[in-house]
Design a protein around this motif. Structure first.
Motif, PDB file in Angstrom:
ATOM      1  N   LEU A 105       0.825  -1.210   0.000  1.00  0.00           N
ATOM      2  CA  LEU A 105       0.000   0.000   0.000  1.00  0.00           C
ATOM      3  C   LEU A 105       0.862   1.264   0.000  1.00  0.00           C
ATOM      4  CD1 LEU A 105      -2.793  -1.155   2.455  1.00  0.00           C
ATOM      5  CD2 LEU A 105      -3.118  -0.489   0.051  1.00  0.00           C
ATOM      6  N   LYS A 106       1.911   1.291   0.819  1.00  0.00           N
ATOM      7  CA  LYS A 106       2.803   2.460   0.852  1.00  0.00           C
ATOM      8  C   LYS A 106       3.470   2.680  -0.509  1.00  0.00           C
ATOM      9  CE  LYS A 106       5.800   2.706   4.014  1.00  0.00           C
ATOM     10  NZ  LYS A 106       6.780   2.576   5.070  1.00  0.00           N
ATOM     11  N   ASN A 107       3.838   1.596  -1.167  1.00  0.00           N
ATOM     12  CA  ASN A 107       4.530   1.677  -2.449  1.00  0.00           C
ATOM     13  C   ASN A 107       3.602   2.132  -3.577  1.00  0.00           C
ATOM     14  OD1 ASN A 107       6.662   1.288  -4.344  1.00  0.00           O
ATOM     15  ND2 ASN A 107       5.801  -0.710  -4.854  1.00  0.00           N
ATOM     16  N   HIS A 108       2.414   1.553  -3.674  1.00  0.00           N
ATOM     17  CA  HIS A 108       1.528   1.814  -4.809  1.00  0.00           C
ATOM     18  C   HIS A 108       0.517   2.938  -4.573  1.00  0.00           C
ATOM     19  CE1 HIS A 108       3.101  -1.507  -7.104  1.00  0.00           C
ATOM     20  NE2 HIS A 108       2.993  -2.273  -6.040  1.00  0.00           N
ATOM     21  N   PHE A 109       0.267   3.272  -3.317  1.00  0.00           N
ATOM     22  CA  PHE A 109      -0.719   4.299  -2.976  1.00  0.00           C
ATOM     23  C   PHE A 109      -0.142   5.257  -1.929  1.00  0.00           C
ATOM     24  CE2 PHE A 109      -2.882   0.722  -4.742  1.00  0.00           C
ATOM     25  CZ  PHE A 109      -3.849   1.282  -5.556  1.00  0.00           C
ATOM     26  N   PRO A 110       0.976   5.912  -2.248  1.00  0.00           N
ATOM     27  CA  PRO A 110       1.653   6.756  -1.262  1.00  0.00           C
ATOM     28  C   PRO A 110       0.821   7.959  -0.811  1.00  0.00           C
ATOM     29  CG  PRO A 110       2.588   7.102  -3.439  1.00  0.00           C
ATOM     30  CD  PRO A 110       1.639   5.937  -3.548  1.00  0.00           C
ATOM     31  N   PHE A 111      -0.194   8.307  -1.544  1.00  0.00           N
ATOM     32  CA  PHE A 111      -1.043   9.445  -1.203  1.00  0.00           C
ATOM     33  C   PHE A 111      -2.092   9.102  -0.140  1.00  0.00           C
ATOM     34  CE2 PHE A 111      -2.597   7.234  -4.935  1.00  0.00           C
ATOM     35  CZ  PHE A 111      -3.922   6.996  -4.626  1.00  0.00           C
ATOM     36  N   ILE A 112      -2.228   7.822   0.222  1.00  0.00           N
ATOM     37  CA  ILE A 112      -3.147   7.426   1.289  1.00  0.00           C
ATOM     38  C   ILE A 112      -2.353   7.354   2.586  1.00  0.00           C
ATOM     39  CG2 ILE A 112      -4.710   5.648   2.167  1.00  0.00           C
ATOM     40  CD1 ILE A 112      -5.205   4.816  -0.743  1.00  0.00           C
ATOM     41  N   PRO A 113      -2.758   8.111   3.594  1.00  0.00           N
ATOM     42  CA  PRO A 113      -2.012   8.073   4.864  1.00  0.00           C
ATOM     43  C   PRO A 113      -2.061   6.677   5.490  1.00  0.00           C
ATOM     44  CG  PRO A 113      -3.781   9.730   4.935  1.00  0.00           C
ATOM     45  CD  PRO A 113      -3.905   9.005   3.643  1.00  0.00           C
ATOM     46  N   THR A 114      -0.966   6.262   6.086  1.00  0.00           N
ATOM     47  CA  THR A 114      -0.931   4.939   6.724  1.00  0.00           C
ATOM     48  C   THR A 114      -1.951   4.835   7.855  1.00  0.00           C
ATOM     49  OG1 THR A 114       0.873   5.631   8.170  1.00  0.00           O
ATOM     50  CG2 THR A 114       1.481   4.507   6.113  1.00  0.00           C
ATOM     51  N   THR A 115      -2.371   5.950   8.404  1.00  0.00           N
ATOM     52  CA  THR A 115      -3.416   5.936   9.438  1.00  0.00           C
ATOM     53  C   THR A 115      -4.764   5.527   8.856  1.00  0.00           C
ATOM     54  OG1 THR A 115      -3.847   8.289   9.046  1.00  0.00           O
ATOM     55  CG2 THR A 115      -2.317   7.710  10.850  1.00  0.00           C
ATOM     56  N   HIS A 116      -4.855   5.443   7.528  1.00  0.00           N
ATOM     57  CA  HIS A 116      -6.087   5.042   6.855  1.00  0.00           C
ATOM     58  C   HIS A 116      -6.014   3.617   6.322  1.00  0.00           C
ATOM     59  CE1 HIS A 116      -7.863   9.310   6.211  1.00  0.00           C
ATOM     60  NE2 HIS A 116      -7.335   9.156   7.415  1.00  0.00           N
ATOM     61  N   PHE A 117      -5.028   2.840   6.791  1.00  0.00           N
ATOM     62  CA  PHE A 117      -4.947   1.413   6.489  1.00  0.00           C
ATOM     63  C   PHE A 117      -5.624   0.685   7.643  1.00  0.00           C
ATOM     64  CE2 PHE A 117      -0.460   1.869   4.373  1.00  0.00           C
ATOM     65  CZ  PHE A 117      -0.988   2.680   3.383  1.00  0.00           C
ATOM     66  N   VAL A 118      -6.659  -0.080   7.351  1.00  0.00           N
ATOM     67  CA  VAL A 118      -7.393  -0.798   8.390  1.00  0.00           C
ATOM     68  C   VAL A 118      -7.260  -2.298   8.130  1.00  0.00           C
ATOM     69  CG1 VAL A 118      -9.618  -1.123   9.525  1.00  0.00           C
ATOM     70  CG2 VAL A 118      -9.040   1.114   8.543  1.00  0.00           C
ATOM     71  N   PHE A 119      -6.524  -2.972   8.987  1.00  0.00           N
ATOM     72  CA  PHE A 119      -6.364  -4.418   8.903  1.00  0.00           C
ATOM     73  C   PHE A 119      -7.411  -5.025   9.826  1.00  0.00           C
ATOM     74  CE2 PHE A 119      -2.247  -2.617   7.829  1.00  0.00           C
ATOM     75  CZ  PHE A 119      -1.963  -3.283   6.649  1.00  0.00           C
ATOM     76  N   CYS A 120      -8.398  -5.669   9.236  1.00  0.00           N
ATOM     77  CA  CYS A 120      -9.531  -6.116  10.045  1.00  0.00           C
ATOM     78  C   CYS A 120      -9.973  -7.522   9.656  1.00  0.00           C
ATOM     79  CB  CYS A 120     -10.692  -5.136   9.904  1.00  0.00           C
ATOM     80  SG  CYS A 120     -11.320  -4.967   8.222  1.00  0.00           S
ATOM     81  N   GLY A 121     -10.979  -7.983  10.366  1.00  0.00           N
ATOM     82  CA  GLY A 121     -11.646  -9.237  10.041  1.00  0.00           C
ATOM     83  C   GLY A 121     -13.049  -8.913   9.579  1.00  0.00           C
ATOM     84  N   GLU A 122     -13.895  -8.513  10.495  1.00  0.00           N
ATOM     85  CA  GLU A 122     -15.289  -8.168  10.224  1.00  0.00           C
ATOM     86  C   GLU A 122     -15.380  -6.732   9.708  1.00  0.00           C
ATOM     87  OE1 GLU A 122     -18.942  -7.582   9.600  1.00  0.00           O
ATOM     88  OE2 GLU A 122     -18.480  -9.600  10.318  1.00  0.00           O
ATOM     89  N   LYS A 123     -15.796  -6.561   8.467  1.00  0.00           N
ATOM     90  CA  LYS A 123     -15.856  -5.218   7.888  1.00  0.00           C
ATOM     91  C   LYS A 123     -17.114  -4.457   8.288  1.00  0.00           C
ATOM     92  CE  LYS A 123     -12.704  -6.190   4.184  1.00  0.00           C
ATOM     93  NZ  LYS A 123     -12.467  -6.248   2.753  1.00  0.00           N
ATOM     94  N   GLY A 124     -18.042  -5.115   8.961  1.00  0.00           N
ATOM     95  CA  GLY A 124     -19.238  -4.440   9.439  1.00  0.00           C
ATOM     96  C   GLY A 124     -18.931  -3.367  10.470  1.00  0.00           C
ATOM     97  N   ILE A 125     -17.735  -3.406  11.065  1.00  0.00           N
ATOM     98  CA  ILE A 125     -17.363  -2.392  12.056  1.00  0.00           C
ATOM     99  C   ILE A 125     -16.930  -1.081  11.412  1.00  0.00           C
ATOM    100  CG2 ILE A 125     -16.623  -4.145  13.716  1.00  0.00           C
ATOM    101  CD1 ILE A 125     -13.690  -3.099  13.046  1.00  0.00           C
ATOM    102  N   ILE A 126     -16.701  -1.104  10.109  1.00  0.00           N
ATOM    103  CA  ILE A 126     -16.209   0.071   9.402  1.00  0.00           C
ATOM    104  C   ILE A 126     -17.341   1.082   9.232  1.00  0.00           C
ATOM    105  CG2 ILE A 126     -15.193   0.895   7.230  1.00  0.00           C
ATOM    106  CD1 ILE A 126     -13.341  -0.906   8.982  1.00  0.00           C
ATOM    107  N   LEU A 127     -17.066   2.323   9.607  1.00  0.00           N
ATOM    108  CA  LEU A 127     -18.034   3.403   9.450  1.00  0.00           C
ATOM    109  C   LEU A 127     -17.644   4.204   8.208  1.00  0.00           C
ATOM    110  CD1 LEU A 127     -20.458   4.985  10.496  1.00  0.00           C
ATOM    111  CD2 LEU A 127     -18.871   6.302  11.915  1.00  0.00           C
ATOM    112  N   ALA A 128     -18.381   3.981   7.131  1.00  0.00           N
ATOM    113  CA  ALA A 128     -18.109   4.672   5.873  1.00  0.00           C
ATOM    114  C   ALA A 128     -19.419   4.777   5.098  1.00  0.00           C
ATOM    115  CB  ALA A 128     -17.058   3.912   5.063  1.00  0.00           C
ATOM    116  N   ASP A 129     -19.419   5.647   4.124  1.00  0.00           N
ATOM    117  CA  ASP A 129     -20.601   5.804   3.271  1.00  0.00           C
ATOM    118  C   ASP A 129     -20.660   4.721   2.200  1.00  0.00           C
ATOM    119  OD1 ASP A 129     -21.722   8.512   4.221  1.00  0.00           O
ATOM    120  OD2 ASP A 129     -19.572   8.882   3.957  1.00  0.00           O
ATOM    121  N   TYR A 130     -19.465   4.279   1.745  1.00  0.00           N
ATOM    122  CA  TYR A 130     -19.381   3.258   0.701  1.00  0.00           C
ATOM    123  C   TYR A 130     -18.291   2.250   1.074  1.00  0.00           C
ATOM    124  CZ  TYR A 130     -21.676   6.956  -1.968  1.00  0.00           C
ATOM    125  OH  TYR A 130     -22.528   7.946  -2.379  1.00  0.00           O
ATOM    126  N   LEU A 131     -18.511   0.999   0.661  1.00  0.00           N
ATOM    127  CA  LEU A 131     -17.500  -0.048   0.781  1.00  0.00           C
ATOM    128  C   LEU A 131     -17.398  -0.716  -0.582  1.00  0.00           C
ATOM    129  CD1 LEU A 131     -15.557  -2.030   2.196  1.00  0.00           C
ATOM    130  CD2 LEU A 131     -17.573  -3.329   2.946  1.00  0.00           C
TER     131      LEU A 131
END
Length: 174
Positions: A105-131
């Motif tokens: 992710l750091k290599n191919h998407f350097p414009f996304i802050p590492t604080t926005h990388f979410v390593f998870c199991g259940e994606k239902g916990i994610i609060l977003a408008d779109y997935l």
């Protein structure tokens, strides 16, 4: 600012191609598009090869240097100007994947802050408008709008909206 959560494997990173590369490496047999269409990995390979090939994602290096899905860096960069972007990848079941996914992710998407990388199991916990994800099961408990990214294993799934590539994501969200 609205928020988009984006899955990594089979949406940004071509896990299908990696699986096919390793399968060809181990069995000198190339999987065709017809063999892959509408199937999960275990159903693509010969029965006698299933035990080993189902272990691929657990092997150190499987997630390292995966090919980028065409158009994803450019479209995600444009989306990041209009939306808050989070990468939500189900890494919990593949513990050896963390470092490789992070570095990828750091290599191919350097414009996304590492604080926005979410390593998870259940994606239902994610609060977003779109997935944006290739698995309908990840929309079950998600409270926003799921967008199904087409992959060989989900072609027979019924879900709206569905996108087949990153140009269709751009048309839908930009």
């Amino acid at each position: 600012m609205k928020r988009i959560a984006i899955d990594m494997d089979e949406v940004m990173a071509d896990a299908n191609l990696r699986f096919r590369e390793w399968y060809e490496r181990d069995y000198a047999r190339r999987l065709t598009a017809e063999e892959m269409h509408g199937k999960h990995y275990k159903d693509m390979v010969l029965p006698e090869h299933r035990e080993l090939t189902m272990k691929y994602p657990y092997v150190e290096g499987f997630f390292q240097d995966m090919p980028v899905i065409e158009g994803s860096p450019e479209v995600i960069l444009e989306l990041s100007k209009k939306y808050e972007i989070f990468i939500t990848t189900a890494a919990m079941q593949f513990p050896t994947s963390f470092v490789h996914k992070y570095e990828w992710l750091k290599n191919h998407f350097p414009f996304i802050p590492t604080t926005h990388f979410v390593f998870c199991g259940e994606k239902g916990i994610i609060l977003a408008d779109y997935l944006i994800d290739d698995h309908v099961r990840n929309f079950k408990r998600f409270t926003g709008q799921g967008i199904l990214f087409t992959s060989p294993h989900n072609v027979h799934e019924t879900w709206t909206p569905r996108v087949n590539n990153w140009q269709e994501v751009a048309a839908l969200l930009l």
